[in-house]
Design a protein around this motif. Sequence first.
Motif, PDB file in Angstrom:
ATOM      1  N   ARG A 163       0.852  -1.400  -0.011  1.00 30.89           N
ATOM      2  CA  ARG A 163       0.186   0.025   0.140  1.00 30.89           C
ATOM      3  C   ARG A 163       0.753   1.049   0.031  1.00 30.89           C
ATOM      4  O   ARG A 163       1.745   1.226   0.745  1.00 30.89           O
ATOM      5  CB  ARG A 163      -0.845   0.146   1.148  1.00 30.89           C
ATOM      6  N   ASP A 165       0.912   5.409   0.305  1.00 28.95           N
ATOM      7  CA  ASP A 165       0.220   6.504   0.857  1.00 28.95           C
ATOM      8  C   ASP A 165       1.048   7.979   0.411  1.00 28.95           C
ATOM      9  O   ASP A 165       2.078   7.868   0.498  1.00 28.95           O
ATOM     10  CB  ASP A 165      -0.018   6.634   2.230  1.00 28.95           C
ATOM     11  N   LYS A 167       0.549  12.199   0.096  1.00 33.25           N
ATOM     12  CA  LYS A 167      -0.151  13.390   0.573  1.00 33.25           C
ATOM     13  C   LYS A 167       0.772  14.668   0.439  1.00 33.25           C
ATOM     14  O   LYS A 167       2.006  14.615  -0.083  1.00 33.25           O
ATOM     15  CB  LYS A 167      -0.591  13.189   1.865  1.00 33.25           C
ATOM     16  N   PRO A 172      -2.824  16.251   6.649  1.00 40.13           N
ATOM     17  CA  PRO A 172      -2.663  15.125   7.486  1.00 40.13           C
ATOM     18  C   PRO A 172      -2.869  13.691   6.671  1.00 40.13           C
ATOM     19  O   PRO A 172      -3.348  13.880   5.344  1.00 40.13           O
ATOM     20  CB  PRO A 172      -4.067  15.327   8.441  1.00 40.13           C
ATOM     21  N   TRP A 173      -2.549  12.609   7.164  1.00 40.59           N
ATOM     22  CA  TRP A 173      -2.400  11.317   6.414  1.00 40.59           C
ATOM     23  C   TRP A 173      -3.772  10.673   6.261  1.00 40.59           C
ATOM     24  O   TRP A 173      -3.965  10.213   5.128  1.00 40.59           O
ATOM     25  CB  TRP A 173      -1.749  10.286   7.314  1.00 40.59           C
ATOM     26  N   ASP A 174      -4.639  11.217   6.750  1.00 40.18           N
ATOM     27  CA  ASP A 174      -6.208  10.601   6.412  1.00 40.18           C
ATOM     28  C   ASP A 174      -6.554  11.391   5.159  1.00 40.18           C
ATOM     29  O   ASP A 174      -7.585  11.035   4.633  1.00 40.18           O
ATOM     30  CB  ASP A 174      -7.320  11.072   7.692  1.00 40.18           C
ATOM     31  N   THR A 175      -5.853  12.387   4.602  1.00 41.65           N
ATOM     32  CA  THR A 175      -6.294  12.901   3.345  1.00 41.65           C
ATOM     33  C   THR A 175      -5.027  12.438   2.226  1.00 41.65           C
ATOM     34  O   THR A 175      -5.482  12.829   1.088  1.00 41.65           O
ATOM     35  CB  THR A 175      -6.033  14.465   3.254  1.00 41.65           C
ATOM     36  N   ALA A 176      -4.565  11.611   2.533  1.00 45.09           N
ATOM     37  CA  ALA A 176      -3.543  10.856   1.542  1.00 45.09           C
ATOM     38  C   ALA A 176      -4.250   9.938   0.506  1.00 45.09           C
ATOM     39  O   ALA A 176      -5.563   9.615   0.820  1.00 45.09           O
ATOM     40  CB  ALA A 176      -2.467   9.807   2.243  1.00 45.09           C
ATOM     41  N   ARG A 178      -4.516   6.660  -1.572  1.00 45.72           N
ATOM     42  CA  ARG A 178      -3.979   5.571  -1.031  1.00 45.72           C
ATOM     43  C   ARG A 178      -4.345   4.560  -2.076  1.00 45.72           C
ATOM     44  O   ARG A 178      -5.146   4.585  -2.685  1.00 45.72           O
ATOM     45  CB  ARG A 178      -4.600   5.022   0.164  1.00 45.72           C
TER      46      ARG A 178
END
Length: 566
Positions: A163, A165, A167, A172-176, A178
């Motif tokens: 996987r 990621d 960004k 933040p990483w939750d916007t990366a 994937r």
Amino acid sequence: MLVLGFSLILCLLLGRASAKTITATVGTDVTLQCKYDAEHYGRLSACWGRGAIPNSGCANEVIKTDGTSVISRLSERYLLMGSLGEGDVSLTIRQVEESDSGMYGCRVEIPGWFNDHKHQVTLAVNAACPSPLKLELREVKERAITVRWSPVFDGGRAITTYRVDLKNKQAPWDTAVRTEVPNSELTQVTLVDLRPFKTYNLRMFAINSVGMSEGSNVLTITTKEAAPEGPPLDMQLQAVSAYSIKVSWKPPKADLRNGVLRGYSISYREYDPVDKQFKRWQHVSVPATQELESIVLKNLRPSTKYMVLIQAKTNAGVGPASSGMLFSSTEEVPETTAWTSPSSPAAATVRINNTTSTTALSQAHSTSTAAALSAATIREQTSTIIVSVPPDPPVVELKEVIDNTVSLLWTPGFEGDSPITGYVLEYKAANALWDYTKNVVDFGPNQTEATIIEINPSTYNIRMFAKNSRRTSSPSNVLTITTGEPVHHKDNPMTTSAYTTAPVSAEERPNGHLVAIIVPVVLVVLIGAAVTVWQFHRTIQKRGSLNMWMTNGGLRYRRSDSVQEL
């Protein structure tokens, strides 16, 4: 009383035994404890085996000691790392695997009947998630980055997926974005369609059937600069005098600058109303210093129309021009003849240009004469011309497309007059031209496969070149690939075709009546064709020239040439 005696004998036969369960993780070292009182008994022989402890010795023996040293072992993974002199015969197994799970038995041979010390241990080895990857940055371009890694411990279960990621650095990483790549043999990946001169964070994970590894090291990557994609904004022209115009503008949009703006190129040219055409461009460069730029164009002609364009520049190149504006300088003031001053330099310029042209013609004549003399000399001598041979282009195939991940493979061709030094992959949007919108990814000479992650799914054209130390090949075949759709493999029926002929079964065969009808018809057709050809040749011999077209066969005949199919 009889039962009690039997139980006592059974206990003596089994000896003193103990049991314990130890849990370990694949890839770690584990130690199974077994000790005896060496001060009391002295050095004793001991063994370890797999399975229940038998009446004598060890079942499926893996290691044995005579009390002083190891005298046999099944594998280098089995060690006695304790102090044998102190009675420590604990078994250490290096880098345990799931297959190491099971029962182990330790037997210490104590002199006397039924005195042996027995110790049983059950080992449970569990698979784990893969170890985290260690990423390295291989290549950075304007719109693409390539990262690679070395294979890591898979946790006892094969790695099935990686996987990725990606960004923006500040996000933040939750916007990366994937992307999962289901390729267990992957050690390198290229991400394309990135923004120039932008800083990204990238990390990766390895996944097996147990779970996902911890995150890899985070790479902070800034793509290279590119030429601006947007023109300068809000260009305004203002007449300062009859001989000058002030030009002002703002920089391109921030997200279209593609780097640090180093300057601007202002191009302008005069419109000739007599010839009804524009004259040559003149160029002025100014450094980029502020958000509102301006320059005064001087030595212009009064009452003359000028076309003005502005382009922004980075270290990587020049961007698109602003919309051309046609502007007229003001009329000269009647009381002054100052306009003749700027006209004089213009006239001088014309004279210089003419002089330059004459000089250029003279030089061209001299060059031509020298070339002719050289050619004459060459004709008198024997010369050898060495022409470098470029490599053949590779043949590119689409291995598979999964979501926005593209897997390619290519077959090298003839390497030319020197070994192939690498391959160049170009890709562009399907509706764009190769000459204007293309991006490049380089690969080594030993690579024949690549996995590319397309950040912005769309339809793309891909082609490749091979290069050696002398030249670059012509382009390969072009693949048109659409990412972000269901899985496509290289055996896609749209790109391959097969023709099969199945035998006709007895029930499908025509009966005898039908055959009796078809055969005479075929014979009649063949005879008619033969007669037609015979008449055709006779006509040719008589007339000597004939033009004939057949709509379905596309035949052409001219003069006495043979009939050929178009």
